[in-house]
Design an enzyme around this catalytic site. Structure first.
Site, PDB file in Angstrom:
ATOM      1  N   GLY A 176      -8.898   6.205  16.723  1.00  0.00           N
ATOM      2  CA  GLY A 176      -8.716   4.819  16.295  1.00  0.00           C
ATOM      3  C   GLY A 176      -9.938   4.303  15.572  1.00  0.00           C
ATOM      4  O   GLY A 176     -10.305   3.136  15.712  1.00  0.00           O
ATOM      5  N   ASP A 210      -1.483   8.299  16.483  1.00  0.00           N
ATOM      6  CA  ASP A 210      -1.224   7.166  17.361  1.00  0.00           C
ATOM      7  C   ASP A 210      -1.778   7.511  18.736  1.00  0.00           C
ATOM      8  O   ASP A 210      -1.328   8.467  19.373  1.00  0.00           O
ATOM      9  CB  ASP A 210       0.285   6.907  17.440  1.00  0.00           C
ATOM     10  CG  ASP A 210       0.657   5.797  18.410  1.00  0.00           C
ATOM     11  OD1 ASP A 210      -0.239   5.256  19.083  1.00  0.00           O
ATOM     12  OD2 ASP A 210       1.863   5.487  18.502  1.00  0.00           O
ATOM     13  N   HIS A 222     -10.910  -2.803  24.852  1.00  0.00           N
ATOM     14  CA  HIS A 222     -10.938  -4.264  25.069  1.00  0.00           C
ATOM     15  C   HIS A 222      -9.841  -4.969  24.264  1.00  0.00           C
ATOM     16  O   HIS A 222      -9.638  -6.176  24.423  1.00  0.00           O
ATOM     17  CB  HIS A 222     -12.332  -4.841  24.777  1.00  0.00           C
ATOM     18  CG  HIS A 222     -12.660  -5.053  23.334  1.00  0.00           C
ATOM     19  ND1 HIS A 222     -13.671  -5.884  22.926  1.00  0.00           N
ATOM     20  CD2 HIS A 222     -12.125  -4.538  22.193  1.00  0.00           C
ATOM     21  CE1 HIS A 222     -13.743  -5.885  21.603  1.00  0.00           C
ATOM     22  NE2 HIS A 222     -12.822  -5.085  21.149  1.00  0.00           N
TER      23      HIS A 222
END
Length: 391
Positions: free
Chosen positions: A231, A276, A296
């Site tokens: 990511g 993903d 977070h």
């Protein structure tokens, strides 16, 4: 001093406050305590009506800063910084009706964003200069345009816990999450990404506390996957790693959505892989799987899915590096607590998530089959690298 009490000397205090305003650098060593006490003193001295006004109008500094930036009030004042600028000139330059502009300028002066040296004659202030700097422009756009509607919807969201939408989705009446929404809002997306990059530019990073070649790339061949940025957006951390350790041996892999990877800034020496992170990790046995500000943005249930998707890929030499804030379980005093507490509420408003305390991190990772080997803190705001391994 009488009866153990310090005698009140308002005149002395006023002289010291004037000295502080004139020369703040002389008080820098006690900066945080002075700020905390000054805020407590202001609240203690307020009349109830003044307290009410402070609370109910609290959104206005951000809103008026956005208006002043967008209508080039600060820029106009700074163009004429050698002499005051009249309200008439500001009305002509901004296109705001003089009567409305008068109210706006009056409020901006109360916030020290603008100075009024004589009736209807205005000058820039120290804050005016800050608010035209790119970091501050982008911050105001991001928090006004992106976050303010989410903050406004936070109470509704908490009152309707069964509503699956985030406060951001409620406040913006958006069918998509924040990151997907940004793809169709280029002005807000640009401000957000530039702000996120610039606000950390002068701070230490995880690479200041991790000797990556010695800790994770020993005896690696060119085909050894040593760093998987999960990511990782457009690849800033891959670039930073290569810059810090240019002779690093092994494969570096950037993973994100295909649409994001199209904008990646990495070179051909970094492999780009659409992925993903809620699906099984395809790179097996990498030395380090790196997550920066991913957890977070997600609640515990989603974080458990992310970690479950990663767990089967870990080999005996693999670690997971989590680059996030680790807040202390015991709350320290100081202005940094206000920042991290507000940031945690921002995560709640934008993602229905939060900044986590150390005990929360240990439980989250422990429940997912990991154990924390060490936590390396690198800023005063709790920014840390969590080094975790499979149990």
């Amino acid at each position: 001093m009488a009866d153990g009490k310090i005698e009140a000397q308002p005149a002395v205090l006023l002289d010291q406050l004037r000295a502080l305003v004139a020369n703040p650098e002389a008080f820098a060593s006690d900066r945080q305590e002075i700020i905390a006490l000054a805020r407590q003193a202001a609240v203690a001295l307020e009349e109830p009506f003044e307290t009410l006004q402070r609370l109910v109008y609290s959104p206005l500094p951000l809103i008026t800063a956005r208006v002043a930036q967008d209508h080039k009030i600060f820029q106009t004042l700074l163009e004429n910084k050698d002499a005051p600028t009249s309200a008439a000139v500001l009305a002509q330059k901004t296109g705001i009706h003089p009567t409305l502009l008068d109210s706006l300028l009056e409020y901006l002066t109360t916030q020290n964003m603008v100075g009024e040296v004589s009736p209807q004659q205005y000058t820039p202030t120290k804050l005016s200069n800050l608010l035209v700097a790119p970091l501050f422009v982008d911050a105001v756009v991001h928090f006004h345009d992106n976050c303010l509607p989410a903050f406004n919807a936070l109470n509704f969201s908490l009152a309707h816990p069964s509503d699956p939408r985030t406060p951001f989705e409620i406040g913006h009446n958006s069918p998509t999450d924040f990151y997907t929404w940004l793809e169709t809002h280029p002005v807000q997306a640009g401000a957000f990404h530039r702000f996120m990059e610039a606000q950390f530019a002068s701070l230490p990073t995880w690479l200041d506390v991790v000797s990556f070649p010695d800790e994770y790339a020993q005896s690696a061949s060119p085909e050894t996957p040593i760093f998987v940025d999960v990511g990782g957006g457009i690849g800033q951390q891959c670039v930073a790693l290569k810059k810090k350790f240019p002779s690093l041996q092994g494969k570096i892999i950037l993973q994100d959505r295909a649409a994001v990877l199209e904008k990646a800034i990495v070179g051909d020496d970094v492999e780009k892989m659409p992925y993903d992170y809620l699906t099984e990790q395809p790179i097996k046995g990498a030395r380090a799987y790196y997550f920066r500000q991913i957890f977070h943005n997600n609640n515990d249930a989603t974080c458990q899915k992310i970690l479950a998707s990663l767990l089967p890929a870990l080999g005996p030499s693999s670690v997971i590096l989590i680059d996030e804030k680790v807040l202390p379980d015991e709350k320290p005093s100081g202005t940094s607590v206000e920042y991290t507490a507000a940031l945690s509420l921002a995560m709640l408003a934008m993602f229905k998530a939060l900044e986590r305390r150390e005990s929360q991190w240990r439980k989250l990772l422990g429940d997912a089959g990991f154990e924390i080997r060490e936590i390396k803190k690198f800023t005063d705001y709790g920014d840390s690298v969590i080094v975790a391994v499979k149990k």
